[in-house]
Write an enzyme that holds these catalytic residues in place. Structure first.
Site, PDB file in Angstrom:
ATOM      1  N   HIS A 209       0.732  -1.180   0.174  1.00 45.49           N
ATOM      2  CA  HIS A 209       0.064   0.139   0.027  1.00 45.49           C
ATOM      3  C   HIS A 209       0.570   1.164   0.071  1.00 45.49           C
ATOM      4  O   HIS A 209       2.030   1.098   0.461  1.00 45.49           O
ATOM      5  CB  HIS A 209      -0.882   0.002   1.228  1.00 45.49           C
ATOM      6  CG  HIS A 209      -0.315  -0.017   2.520  1.00 45.49           C
ATOM      7  ND1 HIS A 209       0.469  -1.032   3.234  1.00 45.49           N
ATOM      8  CD2 HIS A 209       0.108   1.160   3.318  1.00 45.49           C
ATOM      9  CE1 HIS A 209       1.076  -0.869   4.145  1.00 45.49           C
ATOM     10  NE2 HIS A 209       1.156   0.607   4.230  1.00 45.49           N
TER      11      HIS A 209
ATOM     12  N   HIS B 295       7.806   6.934  -6.081  1.00 47.10           N
ATOM     13  CA  HIS B 295       7.013   5.643  -6.916  1.00 47.10           C
ATOM     14  C   HIS B 295       7.848   4.440  -7.041  1.00 47.10           C
ATOM     15  O   HIS B 295       7.593   3.607  -7.743  1.00 47.10           O
ATOM     16  CB  HIS B 295       6.890   6.279  -8.414  1.00 47.10           C
ATOM     17  CG  HIS B 295       5.640   7.457  -8.268  1.00 47.10           C
ATOM     18  ND1 HIS B 295       5.830   8.782  -7.934  1.00 47.10           N
ATOM     19  CD2 HIS B 295       4.427   7.375  -8.903  1.00 47.10           C
ATOM     20  CE1 HIS B 295       4.639   9.255  -8.008  1.00 47.10           C
ATOM     21  NE2 HIS B 295       3.792   8.436  -8.415  1.00 47.10           N
TER      22      HIS B 295
HETATM   23 NI    NI Z   1       1.967   1.675   5.891  1.00 46.71          NI
END
Ligand code: NI
Length: 137
Positions: free
Chosen positions: A40, A81
């Site tokens: 994530h 990124h």
């Molecule tokens: Ni995290």
């Protein structure tokens, strides 16, 4: 007379916090959502703080243009990124927590900033969670 100058920067990166030697249950208990196996992202906000004497010729502690370029090369280009676990060598065997990311950033910048200047980095992983590191053992 010592003055501290600060420069803000930003990068996005993905991570997963886990230990291979722990069970799935223990990883979930300790690392919570940051243990999500599919990774994530976070919007990391960085503040780099440099403290030192004012140079009598320039009036600067450090040239902000130099500091800006250094942060761009050593931090933004290196981490933005990226999947920190998979793409960044320092995290091959190191959990990419905010604490450890701050340490990696500090080490990369420290190597490029004049030794008479003190360096501290502040890293926000969320607007409310942030860490600081100034090189102490
Ligand atoms: Ni995290």
């Amino acid at each position: 007379m010592k003055v501290t100058v600060h420069r803000k920067a930003h990068f996005n990166a993905a991570h997963r916090l886990y230990r291979k030697d722990w069970s799935d249950e223990k990883n979930t208990v300790v690392f919570g959502k940051c243990n999500n196996p599919n990774y994530h992202g976070h919007n990391y906000e960085l503040i780099v703080s440099v403290t030192g004497p004012i140079d009598s010729e320039t009036g600067f502690v450090i040239d902000m243009k130099v500091l800006k370029d250094l942060i761009y090369e050593e931090v933004e280009e290196y981490l933005d990124h990226k999947n920190l676990n998979e793409d960044v060598a320092e995290f091959k065997d190191l959990n990419p927590t905010a604490e450890n990311i701050a340490g990696v950033i500090w080490n990369r910048l420290r190597a490029k900033i004049q030794q008479h200047l003190q360096l501290e980095v502040t890293l926000y992983e969320t607007p409310r969670n942030f860490v600081t590191y100034a090189g102490e053992e």
